[in-house]
Structures are given as C-alpha cells and as structure tokens.
Design an enzyme around this catalytic site. Sequence first.
Site, short mmCIF file in Angstrom:
data_model
loop_
_atom_site.label_atom_id
_atom_site.label_comp_id
_atom_site.label_asym_id
_atom_site.label_seq_id
_atom_site.Cartn_x
_atom_site.Cartn_y
_atom_site.Cartn_z
N SER A 246 3.17 -6.71 8.53
CA SER A 246 3.36 -5.56 7.66
C SER A 246 3.99 -5.94 6.32
CB SER A 246 4.18 -4.52 8.42
OG SER A 246 3.89 -3.26 7.88
N HIS A 388 -0.22 0.30 14.48
CA HIS A 388 0.50 -0.69 13.67
C HIS A 388 1.53 -1.43 14.53
CE1 HIS A 388 1.89 -2.04 9.77
NE2 HIS A 388 3.14 -1.71 10.05
C1 GTR Z 1 5.19 1.25 5.77
C2 GTR Z 1 4.61 0.82 4.45
C3 GTR Z 1 3.62 -0.29 4.66
C4 GTR Z 1 4.11 -1.36 5.63
C5 GTR Z 1 4.96 -0.81 6.75
C6 GTR Z 1 5.82 -1.85 7.48
O1 GTR Z 1 6.10 2.28 5.62
O2 GTR Z 1 4.03 1.92 3.84
O3 GTR Z 1 3.24 -0.85 3.41
O4 GTR Z 1 4.75 -2.36 4.97
O5 GTR Z 1 5.84 0.15 6.33
O6 GTR Z 1 6.33 -2.79 6.88
O7 GTR Z 1 5.99 -1.66 8.70
#
Ligand code: GTR
Length: 409
Positions: A246, A388
């Site tokens: 991420s 995610h």
């Molecule tokens: C979210 C962000 C993403 C990603 C994510 C993370 O809030 O919008 O770009 O980086 O976090 O790092 O888990």
Amino acid sequence: MTQPRAIDREEHNVPPYTVPDVLTTVDGVQVTTADQWQRLRRPEIVSLFQQHVYGIVPDAAVRVAHTVLAEDSALADTASRRQIRITLTTAARSTSMDCLLYMPKGKQAHGFPLFLGLNFSGNHTVSSESDIPITDRWVRNQPEIGTLGNRASEAGRGVMASRWPLQRIIGAGCAVATIYCGDLAPDDPEHWLDGVRQLFRDSQTPRTPGEAGAIGYWAWGLSRAVDCLEAEPGIDPQRIIVIGHSRLGKTALWAGALDQRFAMVISNNSGCGGAALSRRRVGETVAAINRQFPHWFCERFRAYDDNEAKLPVDQHMLLSLAAPRPLYVASAEEDLWADPRGEFVSTKLAEPVYALFGLRGLSHRDVPNAEVPDNAGDVAYHVRMGPHGITDYDWQQYLAFANRHFRQR
Ligand code: GTR
C-alpha cells in the site's frame, strides 16, 4: 448472464487517455537499445518523478553507522534475530531507526537473499515475541491496536503478524528485515516534519515545491538501511529485495527506482501513486490522495489534481525503472480503491523496457483470473481474492518468484 468481475465494475468511468511513451525521450528520441535506456531515458524519467511526483531529499553528507543491540535465537530456533540500530548523522543533527532482522540458521555461500520493507505500526507489531521493544516514536491512533495519545502499547504486540509470515520466509531460505516507517517520518501531515527531514531542515523551514514528502524520506531510509545491511554477515548484498504494501508499496517502488542495489522490486496493492495508472482516474485519484495525504508527495504533484493529462509521467514509467531487475506487482480483487486493472495495465506498459534487455514480460493480455499468478517472466502480476491487504498467499507468490530468479547463486 455472468456478473462482471468486481474489478470491471468501474470500467465505464475510465476516461479516454494517452500515456507518455516510455521509450520516447522528452526531446523525441526513440529509445531502441538497453544502453540508450540506461544512459538517456532512465535518468530522465527518474528526474521527472523527482520534480513532479515524489520530490527530492536534500543533498547533504550523512554518516550511517549501525550497532547490533541484541542477537537471539528466534522462531522456535529456526532463525537468528538481530535488532540493529542504524544511526544517521549530518552536520545538523543525528537520529536513528531500528531494524528487526530475521535470518535462517546455517550458512549460504554468498549469504541469504533478504526481503526488506517498512512496517506501518512499529517493529513490535510484526511478531508476538515479547522481547521486541515497543516503539516510543509517534504512532497513528488506532484504539483497536492499543495506540492512544499517539503512543504504542503492549496491546499492539504481534497485531500485524499476518502481514509478515516470518516462519514461511525463513522456511523458504530467505532473510527478512523491517523498520517502522515512523522512525523515518511519522505518517501524519504535521508530524512527518519531525522525522529524518530534520537531518537536513528544521521543522520551521517550509518545504520547497520540489522537496520530498514522506514517501521520498521513507524511500531514502530504505537505502540507508541497505548501506548497513549489505555489509551485515549472512546477507547476500546481490539479492536484496525491496517490498512494501500500500503506501509502503508506493515507497518500495520509488526506493527500487532510485537505488539499483535492490535486486528485485515488489509492490503489493500500492494503488494511486504506486503501480496504478493515474490517468485512469478510478478509485483513488491524484486529487483525492493529495487532499487526504498532503504530506506524501512533493507539493508540485498537487498541480495535477484533476489534471492528470498534464503529468509528464505516469506510473508505468515508475515500474519501468525497476528494469532489468525482476518486478512483481500484485493487486487484490476487492481493492477497487487501488484500481487493480490500473495496476495491471501499467505493468503491461512497462514491458517494452524489459524487452530492450531481452527479458520476458507477462503472459496475459488482460488481468488474469483471481489467484492465477502470471509469474513465469521477469515481470510478474497476480490478483488475489479478497480485500486490500498483504497475506500469506501474496508472500507465497513472492517467495516462489524470488526463489526462481535467485536460485542459481
Ligand atoms: C489508503 C490510501 C491508499 C493506501 C492505503 C494504505 O487510505 O488512500 O493510497 O496507501 O491507505 O496505505 O493502506
């Protein structure tokens, strides 16, 4: 009628776009050889990303030193664990970052391959072992993992262990090292200034439009870790892999682009400002990321909010900077915020650079089905089922890929 895959649901929102050609220089020269790429186009692309996206870390002499604070047997005696303090000193001041390193027991002729990545919440969250000190640095408040008043606590011990399958990594014959990203720059629009930036600028000094943000300083820190780890007994300096999930996947890509000592680059669900093409404008956009995380990129990047067509780069060019080193990009099917198809498309668009080196790209022309990894070439991609995250499944693919590319040594 079959349902469209989740990742196809937003396709109708993708505007028409054209990306800059990865093999045409700013002056219009067509790059046709690996040598031209290395000499002309690669440095030009690095500089464009420095100026417009990630910014530059100020130039100053930094002394990097390290001491092993503790060395123990760990993971049911299958690994040796070192806790290493890396001290960074400039004429202005000194600070440090703590590296948690696990290495298989025994010896390998050239040393073990090493996975190096930052972690989100402190080294003590990566493993439940009781003797990893709880970070005393600024942490994000997350009551569910016991961080309140921006301080970590015992409740956070091991909470991120599923992201770091240490036993599996060691079992695959690899070492793994991690550092809390907050040792380098607290992940916060105000507090990030109190990190390693202070080696170069005091926190009162405002940023110039092209100065690095947190991602730039995090990536810089990974390179400083390599300065130490490449000399660490048992590590093979030729097989250091940079990995990140991420926001830290964006960081891994940028670190791998700048520092060619990384022998392999792995981006897990890195999304906007990472592997995903900005011009597709689905999921997280440039405007959304700059609004929510004004401290991640350089200030100049804000000029491209709702204005992606003007960017002199797109993220396929970041991926191409990994060439000729093996590159792995991975998405998750339900992670629409990170635009899985955008991550795939930019990976495809980086292939011509690998081709210049006679290296093989992906086999698929479109996003493969979930959990059908496309990993036979020098560029690999998979989309995992689920949301995610970085899971055991993801690590299994990375370990198999590393093993295939590195087994000759
Ligand atoms: C979210 C962000 C993403 C990603 C994510 C993370 O809030 O919008 O770009 O980086 O976090 O790092 O888990």
